[in-house]
Design a protein around this motif. Structure first.
Motif, PDB file in Angstrom:
ATOM      1  N   TYR A  12      15.388   6.073  -0.958  1.00  0.00           N
ATOM      2  CA  TYR A  12      13.987   5.809  -0.658  1.00  0.00           C
ATOM      3  C   TYR A  12      13.172   6.033  -1.925  1.00  0.00           C
ATOM      4  CZ  TYR A  12      15.900   6.353   3.948  1.00  0.00           C
ATOM      5  OH  TYR A  12      16.693   6.215   5.060  1.00  0.00           O
ATOM      6  N   LYS A  13      12.558   4.973  -2.456  1.00  0.00           N
ATOM      7  CA  LYS A  13      11.771   5.069  -3.688  1.00  0.00           C
ATOM      8  C   LYS A  13      10.307   5.273  -3.341  1.00  0.00           C
ATOM      9  CE  LYS A  13      10.709   3.296  -8.134  1.00  0.00           C
ATOM     10  NZ  LYS A  13       9.531   4.059  -8.229  1.00  0.00           N
ATOM     11  N   ALA A  14       9.685   6.211  -4.044  1.00  0.00           N
ATOM     12  CA  ALA A  14       8.246   6.425  -3.902  1.00  0.00           C
ATOM     13  C   ALA A  14       7.508   5.277  -4.596  1.00  0.00           C
ATOM     14  CB  ALA A  14       7.842   7.761  -4.511  1.00  0.00           C
ATOM     15  N   ARG A  15       6.504   4.730  -3.944  1.00  0.00           N
ATOM     16  CA  ARG A  15       5.806   3.563  -4.463  1.00  0.00           C
ATOM     17  C   ARG A  15       5.037   3.861  -5.758  1.00  0.00           C
ATOM     18  NH1 ARG A  15       1.501   1.958  -0.545  1.00  0.00           N
ATOM     19  NH2 ARG A  15       0.344   3.534  -1.692  1.00  0.00           N
ATOM     20  N   ASP A  16       4.369   5.014  -5.835  1.00  0.00           N
ATOM     21  CA  ASP A  16       3.499   5.318  -6.972  1.00  0.00           C
ATOM     22  C   ASP A  16       4.095   6.324  -7.947  1.00  0.00           C
ATOM     23  OD1 ASP A  16       1.691   3.641  -5.735  1.00  0.00           O
ATOM     24  OD2 ASP A  16       0.655   5.284  -4.716  1.00  0.00           O
TER      25      ASP A  16
ATOM     26  N   ALA B 248      11.272   7.985   5.699  1.00  0.00           N
ATOM     27  CA  ALA B 248      10.329   7.411   4.739  1.00  0.00           C
ATOM     28  C   ALA B 248       9.954   8.476   3.714  1.00  0.00           C
ATOM     29  CB  ALA B 248       9.083   6.898   5.443  1.00  0.00           C
TER      30      ALA B 248
ATOM     31  N   SER C  28       6.564   9.564   1.027  1.00  0.00           N
ATOM     32  CA  SER C  28       5.155   9.267   0.768  1.00  0.00           C
ATOM     33  C   SER C  28       5.010   8.495  -0.534  1.00  0.00           C
ATOM     34  CB  SER C  28       4.351  10.576   0.710  1.00  0.00           C
ATOM     35  OG  SER C  28       4.777  11.366  -0.369  1.00  0.00           O
ATOM     36  N   PRO C  29       3.931   7.737  -0.704  1.00  0.00           N
ATOM     37  CA  PRO C  29       3.754   6.916  -1.908  1.00  0.00           C
ATOM     38  C   PRO C  29       3.788   7.713  -3.210  1.00  0.00           C
ATOM     39  CG  PRO C  29       2.205   6.213  -0.240  1.00  0.00           C
ATOM     40  CD  PRO C  29       2.875   7.453   0.279  1.00  0.00           C
ATOM     41  N   ASP C  30       3.279   8.972  -3.183  1.00  0.00           N
ATOM     42  CA  ASP C  30       3.275   9.771  -4.413  1.00  0.00           C
ATOM     43  C   ASP C  30       4.556  10.582  -4.592  1.00  0.00           C
ATOM     44  OD1 ASP C  30       2.968  11.752  -2.518  1.00  0.00           O
ATOM     45  OD2 ASP C  30       1.134  12.561  -3.369  1.00  0.00           O
TER      46      ASP C  30
ATOM     47  N   HIS D 176       7.922   7.875 -10.001  1.00  0.00           N
ATOM     48  CA  HIS D 176       9.289   7.559 -10.428  1.00  0.00           C
ATOM     49  C   HIS D 176      10.261   8.547  -9.794  1.00  0.00           C
ATOM     50  CE1 HIS D 176       8.086   4.909 -13.980  1.00  0.00           C
ATOM     51  NE2 HIS D 176       7.042   5.080 -13.214  1.00  0.00           N
TER      52      HIS D 176
END
Length: 64
Positions: A9-13, A58, A60-62, A15
């Motif tokens: 699962y990669k965080a959107r915002d 999931a 979180s984006p950060d 690395h």
């Protein structure tokens, strides 16, 4: 013996990738933190779950 299984699962915002890895038994899963900036892994807690399913997870984006 069951084959190893990984869910990434990669965080959107950030690395950061969270890895959910199945252990030697089907009921054991480990959380692993992968920092892509310095390419390091941090092993996390082990989870016990008979039917841990990656589609219900999931990050979180950060990445926190």
């Amino acid at each position: 013996m069951p084959k190893p299984k990984l869910h990434l699962y990669k965080a959107r915002d950030a690395h950061i990738i969270a890895i959910l890895r199945r252990g030697s038994k089907r009921t054991k899963w480990q959380l692993i933190h992968w920092n892509l900036d310095d390419d390091t892994f941090t092993e996390g807690q082990w989870l016990l779950g008979k039917s841990m399913n990656g589609k219900y997870c999931a990050i979180s984006p950060d990445g926190q």
